[in-house]
Design a protein around this motif. Structure first.
Motif, short mmCIF file in Angstrom:
data_model
loop_
_atom_site.label_atom_id
_atom_site.label_comp_id
_atom_site.label_asym_id
_atom_site.label_seq_id
_atom_site.Cartn_x
_atom_site.Cartn_y
_atom_site.Cartn_z
N LEU A 26 0.70 -1.38 -0.18
CA LEU A 26 0.00 0.05 0.01
C LEU A 26 0.81 1.21 0.03
O LEU A 26 0.44 2.27 -0.58
N GLU A 27 2.06 1.27 1.01
CA GLU A 27 2.73 2.65 0.94
C GLU A 27 3.30 2.69 -0.50
O GLU A 27 3.20 4.10 -0.94
N CYS A 28 3.78 1.81 -0.95
CA CYS A 28 4.50 2.03 -2.67
C CYS A 28 3.50 2.48 -3.48
O CYS A 28 3.74 3.55 -4.32
N VAL A 29 2.31 2.07 -3.54
CA VAL A 29 1.23 2.35 -4.37
C VAL A 29 0.75 3.61 -4.02
O VAL A 29 0.52 4.52 -5.06
N SER A 30 0.82 4.14 -3.00
CA SER A 30 0.36 5.48 -2.58
C SER A 30 1.24 6.54 -3.15
O SER A 30 0.71 7.56 -3.54
N GLN A 31 2.75 6.12 -2.92
CA GLN A 31 3.30 7.11 -3.36
C GLN A 31 3.42 7.03 -4.89
O GLN A 31 3.79 8.32 -5.61
N LEU A 32 3.43 6.02 -5.67
CA LEU A 32 3.36 6.11 -7.15
C LEU A 32 1.96 6.92 -7.60
O LEU A 32 2.05 7.71 -8.49
N GLY A 57 -5.32 -2.88 3.15
CA GLY A 57 -5.95 -1.62 2.94
C GLY A 57 -5.82 -0.96 1.70
O GLY A 57 -6.38 -0.17 1.24
N SER A 58 -5.16 -1.77 0.52
CA SER A 58 -4.97 -1.15 -0.58
C SER A 58 -6.20 -1.42 -1.38
O SER A 58 -6.54 -0.37 -2.26
N ARG A 59 -7.37 -2.25 -1.30
CA ARG A 59 -8.32 -2.09 -1.98
C ARG A 59 -9.12 -0.88 -1.85
O ARG A 59 -9.73 -0.30 -2.75
N ASP A 101 7.54 -0.76 -6.04
CA ASP A 101 8.64 -0.27 -5.22
C ASP A 101 9.61 0.54 -5.99
O ASP A 101 10.83 0.37 -5.79
N VAL A 102 9.12 1.28 -7.13
CA VAL A 102 10.23 1.94 -7.71
C VAL A 102 10.01 3.67 -7.43
O VAL A 102 8.80 4.11 -6.98
N ILE A 103 11.10 4.39 -7.50
CA ILE A 103 10.84 5.86 -7.28
C ILE A 103 11.20 6.14 -8.74
O ILE A 103 12.38 6.30 -9.29
N LEU A 104 10.11 7.11 -9.24
CA LEU A 104 10.19 7.67 -10.36
C LEU A 104 10.63 8.84 -10.61
O LEU A 104 10.50 9.57 -9.59
N ASN A 105 11.02 9.58 -11.58
CA ASN A 105 11.22 11.06 -11.94
C ASN A 105 10.87 11.39 -13.22
O ASN A 105 10.85 10.65 -14.26
N SER A 234 7.69 -7.63 -2.02
CA SER A 234 6.58 -8.37 -2.08
C SER A 234 6.98 -9.83 -1.93
O SER A 234 6.50 -10.75 -2.29
N SER A 235 8.31 -9.97 -1.20
CA SER A 235 8.82 -11.27 -1.20
C SER A 235 7.83 -12.09 0.05
O SER A 235 7.28 -11.63 0.97
N SER A 236 8.04 -13.19 0.23
CA SER A 236 7.50 -14.19 1.18
C SER A 236 8.24 -15.52 1.12
O SER A 236 9.31 -15.71 0.71
#
Length: 307
Positions: A26-32, A57-59, A101-105, A234-236
């Protein structure tokens, strides 16, 4: 051109369809989402998130942002299959496949888009992908059967590829691209889908790169453009099993069952040797690193199976 004008709905053909898979990130998707909501660029785009039934909480977050092209799979169907759903649900000239989990520019996105616009012979391109500390990540497909038999040789090839990218001052032709981020011309996507859905998680990008190379699709790295990939979000506990199963599957598909079986048994012997070694070390030291390595190889030995 305003950001709002750029963010088109997925039913309208756009220049780039950015697609990512979410599985409890969720945190990564929120940042994107925040990045794309304010992005002002000279191309049109959509941002698609394919959610593999996240429970963090992503949904609710994705449903509350109408600008996102949100697809719910209803279960963890794997990375490649989820990306394929996103590709099928969008219309665009180019498809951008990226981890969550990428940080774009902005500047790097414009660079790689312009490169494909100008180089019609290029089918796939990517910026230089780095860790947060600036070190280059392995992102180049290296078609070497021997490297699967000899891990040390694969490491040498990977290091050589990283150095070549770091020294390059112009777009660099490579055999193929892997990993967290790449842009592909939709017209070169091999049928029936972008990723081979036999791969659940791991090596789906290797299989794609090998397929594109066999089809003579040209791939390039744009060294002047960079993005950051954090990694490991996303590792498990099942990751080790998927890694070895999909390695066997990849070798079987592209090199045949003889090499797939031979490498599998070599891997099993190496795992057993490492597990025994770190088990011995753990009796002599309380090092957390040693304990972690012991556990890794223990799990690898018990979970990696030949299909």
């Amino acid at each position: 051109m305003s950001a709002n004008a750029n963010w088109e709905r997925s039913v309208v053909p756009v220049d780039i369809a950015f697609i990512t898979v979410n599985y409890n990130t969720l945190e990564c998707v929120s940042q994107l989402t925040s990045f794309f909501e304010t992005l002002d660029v000279p191309f049109t785009f959509t941002f698609t998130v394919v959610d593999n039934d996240s429970k963090d909480g992503s949904r609710e977050f994705l449903q509350s942002h109408p600008g996102i092209n949100y697809l719910q799979t209803g279960g963890n169907i794997g990375y490649g299959r989820a990306i394929n759903r996103g590709v099928a649900a969008t219309a665009s000239k180019y498809v951008c496949v990226m981890n969550s989990d990428v940080i774009l520019n902005r500047e790097s996105l414009i660079q790689i888009w312009r490169f494909l616009e100008e180089r019609h012979d290029a089918g796939v391109c990517a910026p230089r992908v780095t860790y947060e500390d600036g070190r280059s990540q392995g992102m180049v497909f290296l078609p070497s059967l021997f490297s699967h038999y000899a891990n040390w040789f694969g490491k040498i090839l990977s290091r050589y590829a990283k150095v070549n990218i770091e020294k390059a001052t112009a777009p660099l032709r490579v055999d193929g691209l892997l990993g967290a981020f790449f842009l592909i011309r939709r017209s070169v996507i091999p049928p029936p889908a972008l990723f081979d859905e036999d791969f659940f998680f791991f090596l789906e990008d290797t299989a794609l790169a090998h397929t594109l190379m066999n089809r003579a699709i040209q791939s390039f790295v744009i060294p002047g453009a960079t993005i950051i990939h954090i990694g490991g979000k996303s590792s498990s506990a099942d990751s080790i099993r998927f890694l070895y199963e999909n390695k066997y599957l990849y070798l079987k598909k592209f090199y045949g069952p003889f090499h797939a079986n031979a490498v599998f048994f070599m891997d099993r012997a190496r795992i057993l040797r490492k597990w025994s070694l770190y088990s011995l070390f753990s009796l002599l030291t309380a090092s957390e690193r040693i304990k972690s390595k012991k556990q890794y190889y223990k799990v690898a030995w018990r979970t990696a199976r030949l299909r």
